[in-house]
Enzyme design. Structure first.
Site, PDB file in Angstrom:
ATOM      1  N   ASP A   1       0.002  -6.862   8.255  1.00  0.00           N
ATOM      2  CA  ASP A   1      -1.460  -6.772   8.277  1.00  0.00           C
ATOM      3  C   ASP A   1      -2.066  -7.447   7.047  1.00  0.00           C
ATOM      4  OD1 ASP A   1      -0.602  -4.729   6.517  1.00  0.00           O
ATOM      5  OD2 ASP A   1      -2.285  -3.432   7.029  1.00  0.00           O
TER       6      ASP A   1
ATOM      7  N   GLY B   1       0.564  -4.922   1.021  1.00  0.00           N
ATOM      8  CA  GLY B   1      -0.747  -4.840   0.389  1.00  0.00           C
ATOM      9  C   GLY B   1      -0.886  -5.722  -0.834  1.00  0.00           C
TER      10      GLY B   1
ATOM     11  N   GLU C   1       6.843  -5.385   7.357  1.00  0.00           N
ATOM     12  CA  GLU C   1       6.248  -4.255   8.080  1.00  0.00           C
ATOM     13  C   GLU C   1       6.933  -3.902   9.396  1.00  0.00           C
ATOM     14  OE1 GLU C   1       3.314  -5.621   5.128  1.00  0.00           O
ATOM     15  OE2 GLU C   1       4.563  -6.653   6.596  1.00  0.00           O
TER      16      GLU C   1
ATOM     17  N   GLY D   1       0.849  -1.187   0.000  1.00  0.00           N
ATOM     18  CA  GLY D   1       0.000   0.000   0.000  1.00  0.00           C
ATOM     19  C   GLY D   1       0.883   1.234   0.000  1.00  0.00           C
TER      20      GLY D   1
END
Length: 386
Positions: free
Chosen positions: A177, A146, A169, A98
């Site tokens: 996530d 993402g 991350e 992302g």
């Protein structure tokens, strides 16, 4: 002197096919998103999504997430669309994640984006997981963050020799996530815990051997695979699996090489089975092998807060449903947006690029259980409900 008949036929066929491909691309680009960052098209029985930000490694913007969600829901209801294919443009990346820099800037400016981006992104990930149509992700190139979210929850994930998979991350003060709390602890042994905490990169056939990809196909064969999939008539999941299985069986790249982490799996299972991050680090130190000490060195560079969040996220996620995991991860995302380490990680890795983040707290022992508990607290009416 005339052309041999077979060559004439071959030339006419290839010209026809080339023209068909050009027309197909024109049709697909005609239904591009407003900025053309994601292209949607129909190809035979398939709806095709192309992530189209090659200069930015196809990282996801908020607009792309919204468009993809709406298109998947539309295709799901369309009787003409029998499967969905997702791929990345440019040949270098499927999707590198992302647009976290944009999210960090929005969070610091107290803008709504940091709330709605994660909410919409996780809704997209769940729409892929619960999609009523077979979903085929072509992981040709960098697949991180993402990009994992828009592929790993789908029914079919096709890795190539160019695939580079990671969930890095903890290096930017976040946590793995996009449903990492669900799929990572379900990998064999403690492999998912190792990948989530260290951000270790898997390459090529290893992505399949780790159980992340369902198939492995030569990169150069992907256009043909796409043609064969879209040429199917009202295919069942079994028909799609059969086509993928054929290409998978034909691939010889690194076929005889073992999983690169195979020799280390006993160490990974032993060291990463500790209940605390401190325990994992002690295990690695005690092991003392070059591999263990290298992982210890890597973990020491990560955000202590992220490490503690991640271990608990994976431990709890192992027994949660995917919906419950997304609710948990949304809580974590909102807490990370309001704390120091995420913004410092973005600064160090993506803005100033000095690779020297100053974490707060800088030491694991300074992250109390009470502070950790706060990250997992319900958000009341602000919770994500899927």
């Amino acid at each position: 002197m005339g052309w041999p008949a077979a060559l004439c036929l071959g030339f006419r066929f290839s010209s026809f096919r080339r023209t068909s491909v050009i027309l197909q691309h024109l049709r697909m680009s005609g239904s591009a998103g407003a900025a053309g960052d994601v292209l949607f098209g129909r190809k035979g029985c398939a709806g095709v999504m192309t992530l189209n930000r090659p200069k930015f490694l196809n990282t996801l913007t908020f607009q792309m997430v919204q468009q993809m969600y709406a298109q998947i829901k539309k295709w799901e209801q369309d009787p003409e669309t029998c499967l969905i294919i997702i791929k990345g443009a440019g040949g270098k990346a499927f999707c590198a994640g992302g647009d976290v820099r944009e999210i960090s800037e929005a969070a610091k400016a107290k803008q709504e984006l940091c709330r709605v981006f994660f909410r919409k992104e996780y809704a997209l990930n769940y729409a892929i997981a619960s999609c009523q149509k077979p979903y085929v992700a072509l992981l040709d190139g960098i697949t991180m963050g993402g990009g994992v979210g828009v592929s790993v929850h789908g029914q079919f994930r096709v890795a190539t020799e160019k695939c580079l998979f990671a969930m890095p991350e903890t290096r930017i003060g976040l946590f793995p996530d996009v449903g990492g709390g669900y799929f990572l602890p379900r990998l064999k042994g403690k492999l998912g815990y190792f990948l989530g905490l260290t951000g270790f990169r898997l390459k090529g056939r290893d992505v399949y051997r780790a159980g992340i990809a369902t198939h492995f196909v030569d990169s150069e064969k992907l256009p043909m695979l796409e043609e064969d999939l879209s040429a199917l008539k009202s295919p069942s999941k079994e028909n799609i699996a059969e086509v993928l299985g054929t290409y998978h069986a034909e691939s010889k790249i690194d076929q005889d090489k073992p999983f690169s982490l195979e020799e280390h799996m006993d160490k990974i299972n032993r060291c990463f089975s500790a209940k605390t991050v401190e325990g994992i680090m002690e295990n690695l130190q005690r092991d003392g092998s070059p591999f263990a000490l290298e992982q210890l060195q890597v973990i020491n560079k990560m955000s202590p807060t992220s490490l503690k969040i991640t271990l608990r996220q994976l431990t709890e996620g192992a027994s949660k449903s995917l919906q419950e995991v997304f609710t948990m991860e949304y809580r974590l995302s909102q807490m990370c947006m309001s704390h120091h380490d995420f913004h410092e990680g973005i600064r160090a890795v993506l803005v100033d690029k000095d690779q020297s983040p100053k974490w707060k707290p800088a030491d694991l022992k300074d992250m109390t259980d009470e502070e950790l508990d706060n990250y997992f607290k319900p958000l009341g009416s602000g919770d994500l409900v899927l």
